[in-house]
Design an enzyme around this catalytic site. Structure first.
Site, PDB file in Angstrom:
ATOM      1  N   ARG A 160       6.649  64.066 -26.719  1.00 42.81           N
ATOM      2  CA  ARG A 160       6.207  62.680 -26.961  1.00 42.81           C
ATOM      3  C   ARG A 160       7.405  61.745 -27.138  1.00 42.81           C
ATOM      4  O   ARG A 160       7.387  60.623 -26.673  1.00 42.81           O
ATOM      5  CB  ARG A 160       5.307  62.638 -28.206  1.00 42.81           C
ATOM      6  CG  ARG A 160       3.979  63.336 -28.026  1.00 42.81           C
ATOM      7  CD  ARG A 160       3.288  63.567 -29.343  1.00 42.81           C
ATOM      8  NE  ARG A 160       4.116  64.392 -30.224  1.00 42.81           N
ATOM      9  CZ  ARG A 160       3.792  64.746 -31.448  1.00 42.81           C
ATOM     10  NH1 ARG A 160       2.642  64.348 -31.958  1.00 42.81           N
ATOM     11  NH2 ARG A 160       4.601  65.504 -32.174  1.00 42.81           N
ATOM     12  N   ARG A 161       8.451  62.197 -27.823  1.00 45.41           N
ATOM     13  CA  ARG A 161       9.593  61.304 -28.111  1.00 45.41           C
ATOM     14  C   ARG A 161      10.514  61.247 -26.894  1.00 45.41           C
ATOM     15  O   ARG A 161      11.509  61.969 -26.811  1.00 45.41           O
ATOM     16  CB  ARG A 161      10.329  61.799 -29.357  1.00 45.41           C
ATOM     17  CG  ARG A 161       9.547  61.563 -30.643  1.00 45.41           C
ATOM     18  CD  ARG A 161      10.162  62.256 -31.828  1.00 45.41           C
ATOM     19  NE  ARG A 161      10.096  63.698 -31.730  1.00 45.41           N
ATOM     20  CZ  ARG A 161      10.584  64.531 -32.641  1.00 45.41           C
ATOM     21  NH1 ARG A 161      11.178  64.059 -33.718  1.00 45.41           N
ATOM     22  NH2 ARG A 161      10.480  65.837 -32.477  1.00 45.41           N
ATOM     23  N   ALA A 188      10.574  69.759 -25.723  1.00 44.78           N
ATOM     24  CA  ALA A 188      12.023  69.925 -25.524  1.00 44.78           C
ATOM     25  C   ALA A 188      12.847  68.936 -26.336  1.00 44.78           C
ATOM     26  O   ALA A 188      14.069  68.958 -26.278  1.00 44.78           O
ATOM     27  CB  ALA A 188      12.342  69.771 -24.040  1.00 44.78           C
ATOM     28  N   PRO A 238       8.729  84.251 -32.964  1.00 43.63           N
ATOM     29  CA  PRO A 238       9.733  84.230 -34.026  1.00 43.63           C
ATOM     30  C   PRO A 238       9.123  84.224 -35.423  1.00 43.63           C
ATOM     31  O   PRO A 238       7.998  83.781 -35.637  1.00 43.63           O
ATOM     32  CB  PRO A 238      10.481  82.909 -33.794  1.00 43.63           C
ATOM     33  CG  PRO A 238       9.884  82.274 -32.586  1.00 43.63           C
ATOM     34  CD  PRO A 238       8.557  82.922 -32.350  1.00 43.63           C
ATOM     35  N   ASP A 265       1.985  63.685 -24.369  1.00 43.14           N
ATOM     36  CA  ASP A 265       1.311  64.327 -25.491  1.00 43.14           C
ATOM     37  C   ASP A 265       0.420  65.414 -24.897  1.00 43.14           C
ATOM     38  O   ASP A 265      -0.564  65.094 -24.215  1.00 43.14           O
ATOM     39  CB  ASP A 265       0.481  63.291 -26.261  1.00 43.14           C
ATOM     40  CG  ASP A 265      -0.120  63.870 -27.532  1.00 43.14           C
ATOM     41  OD1 ASP A 265      -0.361  65.091 -27.576  1.00 43.14           O
ATOM     42  OD2 ASP A 265      -0.335  63.095 -28.483  1.00 43.14           O
ATOM     43  N   LYS A 288      -1.940  80.592 -33.517  1.00 43.43           N
ATOM     44  CA  LYS A 288      -0.937  81.487 -32.926  1.00 43.43           C
ATOM     45  C   LYS A 288      -1.557  82.831 -32.540  1.00 43.43           C
ATOM     46  O   LYS A 288      -1.103  83.476 -31.600  1.00 43.43           O
ATOM     47  CB  LYS A 288       0.262  81.648 -33.873  1.00 43.43           C
ATOM     48  CG  LYS A 288       1.105  80.374 -33.988  1.00 43.43           C
ATOM     49  CD  LYS A 288       1.689  79.953 -32.629  1.00 43.43           C
ATOM     50  CE  LYS A 288       2.585  78.717 -32.703  1.00 43.43           C
ATOM     51  NZ  LYS A 288       3.162  78.311 -31.415  1.00 43.43           N
ATOM     52  N   TYR A 304      -3.108  77.441 -38.791  1.00 46.52           N
ATOM     53  CA  TYR A 304      -1.895  77.654 -37.977  1.00 46.52           C
ATOM     54  C   TYR A 304      -1.871  79.092 -37.459  1.00 46.52           C
ATOM     55  O   TYR A 304      -1.628  79.331 -36.262  1.00 46.52           O
ATOM     56  CB  TYR A 304      -0.630  77.342 -38.788  1.00 46.52           C
ATOM     57  CG  TYR A 304       0.639  77.598 -37.990  1.00 46.52           C
ATOM     58  CD1 TYR A 304       0.957  76.801 -36.885  1.00 46.52           C
ATOM     59  CD2 TYR A 304       1.500  78.647 -38.315  1.00 46.52           C
ATOM     60  CE1 TYR A 304       2.113  77.038 -36.137  1.00 46.52           C
ATOM     61  CE2 TYR A 304       2.649  78.886 -37.574  1.00 46.52           C
ATOM     62  CZ  TYR A 304       2.950  78.076 -36.486  1.00 46.52           C
ATOM     63  OH  TYR A 304       4.090  78.320 -35.734  1.00 46.52           O
ATOM     64  N   THR A 312      14.238  74.600 -38.030  1.00 43.66           N
ATOM     65  CA  THR A 312      14.168  73.486 -37.058  1.00 43.66           C
ATOM     66  C   THR A 312      13.473  72.331 -37.798  1.00 43.66           C
ATOM     67  O   THR A 312      13.427  72.334 -39.031  1.00 43.66           O
ATOM     68  CB  THR A 312      13.310  73.897 -35.837  1.00 43.66           C
ATOM     69  OG1 THR A 312      11.988  74.219 -36.326  1.00 43.66           O
ATOM     70  CG2 THR A 312      13.878  75.102 -35.104  1.00 43.66           C
TER      71      THR A 312
HETATM   72  N1  LIG Z   1      10.356  77.053 -36.673  1.00 42.66           N
HETATM   73  C1  LIG Z   1       9.688  78.188 -36.922  1.00 42.66           C
HETATM   74  O1  LIG Z   1       9.832  78.816 -37.980  1.00 42.66           O
HETATM   75  C2  LIG Z   1       8.789  78.743 -35.877  1.00 42.66           C
HETATM   76  C3  LIG Z   1       8.306  78.001 -34.833  1.00 42.66           C
HETATM   77  N2  LIG Z   1       7.427  78.559 -33.945  1.00 42.66           N
HETATM   78  C4  LIG Z   1       6.906  77.786 -32.827  1.00 42.66           C
HETATM   79  O2  LIG Z   1       7.972  77.337 -32.016  1.00 42.66           O
HETATM   80  C5  LIG Z   1       7.586  76.170 -31.284  1.00 42.66           C
HETATM   81  C6  LIG Z   1       8.672  75.114 -31.411  1.00 42.66           C
HETATM   82  O3  LIG Z   1       8.788  74.729 -32.768  1.00 42.66           O
HETATM   83  P1  LIG Z   1      10.171  74.331 -33.450  1.00 42.66           P
HETATM   84  O4  LIG Z   1      11.221  74.144 -32.438  1.00 42.66           O
HETATM   85  O5  LIG Z   1      10.405  75.276 -34.546  1.00 42.66           O
HETATM   86  O6  LIG Z   1       9.748  72.952 -34.125  1.00 42.66           O
HETATM   87  P2  LIG Z   1      10.204  71.438 -33.857  1.00 42.66           P
HETATM   88  O7  LIG Z   1       9.331  70.606 -34.717  1.00 42.66           O
HETATM   89  O8  LIG Z   1      11.677  71.311 -34.018  1.00 42.66           O
HETATM   90  O9  LIG Z   1       9.836  71.212 -32.319  1.00 42.66           O
HETATM   91  C7  LIG Z   1       8.510  71.065 -31.892  1.00 42.66           C
HETATM   92  C8  LIG Z   1       8.499  70.440 -30.508  1.00 42.66           C
HETATM   93  O10 LIG Z   1       7.141  70.333 -30.067  1.00 42.66           O
HETATM   94  C9  LIG Z   1       6.929  69.010 -29.589  1.00 42.66           C
HETATM   95  N3  LIG Z   1       5.539  68.613 -29.763  1.00 42.66           N
HETATM   96  C10 LIG Z   1       4.789  68.649 -30.895  1.00 42.66           C
HETATM   97  N4  LIG Z   1       3.567  68.154 -30.664  1.00 42.66           N
HETATM   98  C11 LIG Z   1       3.541  67.791 -29.345  1.00 42.66           C
HETATM   99  C12 LIG Z   1       2.566  67.191 -28.511  1.00 42.66           C
HETATM  100  N5  LIG Z   1       1.347  66.874 -28.967  1.00 42.66           N
HETATM  101  N6  LIG Z   1       2.875  66.946 -27.212  1.00 42.66           N
HETATM  102  C13 LIG Z   1       4.100  67.258 -26.737  1.00 42.66           C
HETATM  103  N7  LIG Z   1       5.071  67.824 -27.471  1.00 42.66           N
HETATM  104  C14 LIG Z   1       4.795  68.076 -28.769  1.00 42.66           C
HETATM  105  C15 LIG Z   1       7.874  68.141 -30.418  1.00 42.66           C
HETATM  106  O11 LIG Z   1       8.223  66.966 -29.692  1.00 42.66           O
HETATM  107  P3  LIG Z   1       7.671  65.504 -29.984  1.00 42.66           P
HETATM  108  O12 LIG Z   1       7.458  65.373 -31.462  1.00 42.66           O
HETATM  109  O13 LIG Z   1       8.748  64.632 -29.430  1.00 42.66           O
HETATM  110  O14 LIG Z   1       6.414  65.407 -29.191  1.00 42.66           O
HETATM  111  C16 LIG Z   1       9.091  69.052 -30.507  1.00 42.66           C
HETATM  112  O15 LIG Z   1       9.898  68.893 -29.360  1.00 42.66           O
HETATM  113  C17 LIG Z   1       6.224  75.766 -31.854  1.00 42.66           C
HETATM  114  O16 LIG Z   1       5.218  76.218 -30.988  1.00 42.66           O
HETATM  115  C18 LIG Z   1       6.156  76.521 -33.187  1.00 42.66           C
HETATM  116  O17 LIG Z   1       4.838  76.783 -33.591  1.00 42.66           O
HETATM  117  C19 LIG Z   1       7.052  79.859 -34.027  1.00 42.66           C
HETATM  118  C20 LIG Z   1       7.513  80.623 -35.045  1.00 42.66           C
HETATM  119  C21 LIG Z   1       8.423  80.149 -36.034  1.00 42.66           C
HETATM  120  C1  LIG Z   2       6.631  82.037 -38.691  1.00 42.18           C
HETATM  121  C2  LIG Z   2       6.193  80.686 -38.355  1.00 42.18           C
HETATM  122  O1  LIG Z   2       5.513  80.392 -37.400  1.00 42.18           O
HETATM  123  C3  LIG Z   2       6.510  79.708 -39.320  1.00 42.18           C
HETATM  124  N1  LIG Z   2       7.839  79.814 -39.721  1.00 42.18           N
HETATM  125  C4  LIG Z   2       5.553  79.885 -40.444  1.00 42.18           C
HETATM  126  O2  LIG Z   2       5.912  79.589 -41.571  1.00 42.18           O
HETATM  127  O3  LIG Z   2       4.442  80.294 -40.153  1.00 42.18           O
END
Ligand SMILES: NC(=O)C1=CN([C@@H]2O[C@H](COP(=O)(O)OP(=O)(O)OC[C@H]3O[C@@H](n4cnc5c(N)ncnc54)[C@H](OP(=O)(O)O)[C@@H]3O)[C@@H](O)[C@H]2O)C=CC1
Ligand SMILES: CC(=O)[C@H](N)C(=O)O
Length: 252
Positions: free
Chosen positions: A33-34, A9, A182, A59, A156, A152, A187
């Site tokens: 984590r943050r 979040a 998505p 984590d 998924k 990756y 992001t």
């Molecule tokens: N952006 C895109 O194009 C797409 C994203 N997704 C998926 O959407 C989800 C969110 O990604 P998105 O918002 O885009 O990316 P961000 O990098 O903006 O957010 C990722 C979030 O995951 C948290 N996170 C990562 N590793 C851990 C961990 N080990 N423990 C706890 N929290 C963790 C991060 O928090 P912190 O670092 O503080 O721990 C951060 O809040 C992911 O599952 C991603 O695969 C799917 C399709 C497309």
């Molecule tokens: C679609 C995703 O999960 C991401 N944007 C990617 O490049 O794979």
């Protein structure tokens, strides 16, 4: 008041979900984590929407810590109505023969095992209460594979399989299970994939309008707000300028 538990979040889609669910007067259990970021987010959303918010520095890869955080969680926060398994990441974009095995571990441990550890703790209480909704954040990368996306995409695809499996296992207990998948969302995702190289990350979204985290959060909210008898199984959404994992209509 209902409670939503959102992993990941602190940024992107998870943060946008926190905003939309707070607006809808859900209490928020937020993990990542943050933890400093989570505190700032909690302060802002509490002030704006007057909901209760509990943050956990976590984590999701660390099974022992996940269990400890759960054991220490006050009981009221364990009555989770909606779990959004969103924490996830991509690391690297190399062909399989050149891949970094630490990157592979990080993706598998976070996207697959982390999601499982969290679900294993939350689902039994949903079962007991005979209500709940688990929303897994998959991806277009869970529907198809693309060059250099290998591990990756595999994680998924695993999320896709687990969503279907959860729906079957939890069927007798009135628990909804949804996958929201998505395409390209701007992001911190690409900054993380390219290990802090913001210039390279920015290029991913050049020449077209990507989805925003808010677009995805709205789709998640749509799934979460259907009537009791309706489950959205799978919701795949992409930018208008994207037709597949790698096919984009870009303007130069
Ligand atoms: N952006 C895109 O194009 C797409 C994203 N997704 C998926 O959407 C989800 C969110 O990604 P998105 O918002 O885009 O990316 P961000 O990098 O903006 O957010 C990722 C979030 O995951 C948290 N996170 C990562 N590793 C851990 C961990 N080990 N423990 C706890 N929290 C963790 C991060 O928090 P912190 O670092 O503080 O721990 C951060 O809040 C992911 O599952 C991603 O695969 C799917 C399709 C497309
Ligand atoms: C679609 C995703 O999960 C991401 N944007 C990617 O490049 O794979």
């Amino acid at each position: 008041m209902k409670t939503v538990f959102i992993t990941g979040a602190s940024s992107g889609i998870g943060y946008a979900c926190a905003e939309i669910f707070a607006k809808q007067k859900f209490n928020l259990l937020l993990a990542s984590r943050r933890v400093d970021r989570l505190h700032d987010i909690a302060t802002g959303l509490q002030t704006e929407h007057g909901v209760q918010i509990h943050t956990i520095g976590l984590d999701v890869r660390d099974k022992t810590l996940v269990q400890k955080a759960w054991d220490e969680l006050p009981d009221m926060w364990k009555n989770i109505d909606v779990l959004i398994n969103n924490a996830g990441l991509s690391q690297g974009l190399e062909p399989i023969q050149e891949g970094n095995t630490d990157d592979w571990d990080r993706m598998i441990d976070t996207n697959v095992k982390g999601l499982l550890y969290i679900t294993r703790l939350v689902a039994p209480l949903m079962k007991q209460r005979k209500q709940g909704h688990i929303i897994n954040i998959g991806s277009i990368a869970g529907k198809e594979v693309y060059p250099n996306g290998n591990v990756y995409c595999a994680t998924k695809h695993a999320v896709d399989a687990l969503t279907k499996a959860m729906r079957i296992d939890l069927l007798p207990y009135n628990i909804k299970v949804t996958s929201v998948d998505p395409g390209a969302v701007e992001t911190e995702f690409s900054i993380v994939r390219f290990k802090g190289d913001s210039e390279k990350a920015k290029k991913v979204y050049e020449g077209f309008t990507p989805l925003t985290a808010e677009d995805v959060a709205e789709a998640i909210w749509f799934a979460a707000s259907r009537p009791a008898h309706v489950n959205v199984n799978d919701l795949l959404l992409m930018p208008t300028a994207q037709a597949s994992g790698t096919l984009f209509h870009k303007q130069s």
